[in-house]
Design a protein around this motif. Structure first.
Motif, short mmCIF file in Angstrom:
data_model
loop_
_atom_site.label_atom_id
_atom_site.label_comp_id
_atom_site.label_asym_id
_atom_site.label_seq_id
_atom_site.Cartn_x
_atom_site.Cartn_y
_atom_site.Cartn_z
N SER A 90 79.31 6.04 -39.84
CA SER A 90 80.49 6.36 -40.64
C SER A 90 80.15 6.33 -42.14
O SER A 90 80.74 7.08 -42.92
CB SER A 90 81.66 5.43 -40.31
OG SER A 90 81.32 4.10 -40.55
N ALA A 91 79.21 5.48 -42.53
CA ALA A 91 78.81 5.42 -43.94
C ALA A 91 78.16 6.73 -44.38
O ALA A 91 78.42 7.22 -45.49
CB ALA A 91 77.87 4.24 -44.17
N ILE A 92 77.33 7.34 -43.51
CA ILE A 92 76.72 8.63 -43.85
C ILE A 92 77.81 9.69 -43.96
O ILE A 92 77.82 10.50 -44.89
CB ILE A 92 75.67 9.07 -42.80
CG1 ILE A 92 74.42 8.21 -42.89
CG2 ILE A 92 75.31 10.54 -42.97
CD1 ILE A 92 73.39 8.51 -41.81
N GLU A 93 78.74 9.67 -43.02
CA GLU A 93 79.83 10.64 -43.04
C GLU A 93 80.63 10.54 -44.35
O GLU A 93 80.97 11.53 -44.97
CB GLU A 93 80.74 10.41 -41.84
CG GLU A 93 81.77 11.49 -41.63
CD GLU A 93 82.54 11.28 -40.35
OE1 GLU A 93 83.79 11.24 -40.43
OE2 GLU A 93 81.91 11.15 -39.28
N GLU A 94 80.89 9.31 -44.75
CA GLU A 94 81.66 9.08 -45.97
C GLU A 94 80.87 9.47 -47.22
O GLU A 94 81.40 10.12 -48.12
CB GLU A 94 82.05 7.60 -46.03
CG GLU A 94 83.14 7.29 -47.01
CD GLU A 94 83.56 5.83 -46.89
OE1 GLU A 94 83.37 5.11 -47.89
OE2 GLU A 94 84.05 5.44 -45.82
N ALA A 95 79.61 9.08 -47.27
CA ALA A 95 78.79 9.33 -48.46
C ALA A 95 78.25 10.76 -48.51
O ALA A 95 78.00 11.29 -49.59
CB ALA A 95 77.62 8.34 -48.51
N ILE B 84 64.21 7.80 -39.93
CA ILE B 84 64.48 8.22 -41.31
C ILE B 84 63.34 9.08 -41.84
O ILE B 84 63.57 10.12 -42.47
CB ILE B 84 64.71 6.98 -42.21
CG1 ILE B 84 66.02 6.29 -41.82
CG2 ILE B 84 64.71 7.37 -43.69
CD1 ILE B 84 66.19 4.91 -42.42
N GLU B 85 62.11 8.68 -41.57
CA GLU B 85 60.96 9.47 -42.01
C GLU B 85 60.97 10.85 -41.38
O GLU B 85 60.70 11.85 -42.05
CB GLU B 85 59.67 8.73 -41.66
CG GLU B 85 59.44 7.49 -42.50
CD GLU B 85 58.31 6.61 -41.99
OE1 GLU B 85 57.60 7.00 -41.04
OE2 GLU B 85 58.14 5.51 -42.54
N GLU C 299 75.37 11.56 -47.71
CA GLU C 299 73.94 11.49 -48.00
C GLU C 299 73.40 10.16 -47.49
O GLU C 299 74.16 9.26 -47.14
CB GLU C 299 73.68 11.62 -49.50
CG GLU C 299 74.27 10.49 -50.32
CD GLU C 299 74.03 10.65 -51.81
OE1 GLU C 299 73.25 11.51 -52.21
OE2 GLU C 299 74.65 9.89 -52.57
N LEU C 300 72.10 10.07 -47.47
CA LEU C 300 71.44 8.84 -47.03
C LEU C 300 71.12 8.00 -48.26
O LEU C 300 70.18 8.30 -49.00
CB LEU C 300 70.16 9.18 -46.25
CG LEU C 300 69.47 8.00 -45.59
CD1 LEU C 300 70.37 7.35 -44.55
CD2 LEU C 300 68.19 8.47 -44.92
#
Length: 115
Positions: A9-14, A37-38, A16-17
């Motif tokens: 949900s944090a990615i959805e909100e932001a 992530i890599e 971006e990573l």
């Protein structure tokens, strides 16, 4: 910066990573999270007409509905823990959330014949 509780949900909100989101992924998934992530950062999550594929260091792995064809998923994961996932499946989740999947308008089954 505040710690992140739910990285999806944090990615959805932001959109971006961010550093805290990456830290939350690594905290939740350890080395598998770091490798995921890599892979996303290197553009190694590819979606074909028939499959989503993550390019690993030795082979390519098909990920469908959160399930992966790699040996880690087959032998090492706890089937009773839905959060225990291989890095390929985590990479697909991260890439989907970031809209960072490399799309190919072709059939992977046909491309695979040439690899």
């Amino acid at each position: 910066m505040e710690p992140v509780d739910d990285w999806r949900s944090a990615i959805e909100e932001a959109g971006e990573l961010t550093g805290p989101i990456a830290a939350a992924i690594v905290e939740a998934h350890g080395d598998r999270g770091q490798r995921a992530i890599e892979a996303v950062g290197e553009g190694r999550v590819k979606r074909y007409r028939d499959f989503t594929v993550v390019v690993g260091h030795e082979d390519e792995y098909v990920v469908e509905e959160g399930e992966c064809t790699c040996a880690d998923a087959t032998y090492n994961l706890d089937a009773d823990d839905p959060d225990d996932r291989c890095w390929h499946a985590i990479a697909v989740d991260v890439a989907d959330a970031l809209d960072a999947v490399d799309h190919h308008d072709m059939w992977y089954s046909e491309v695979r014949e040439f690899l």
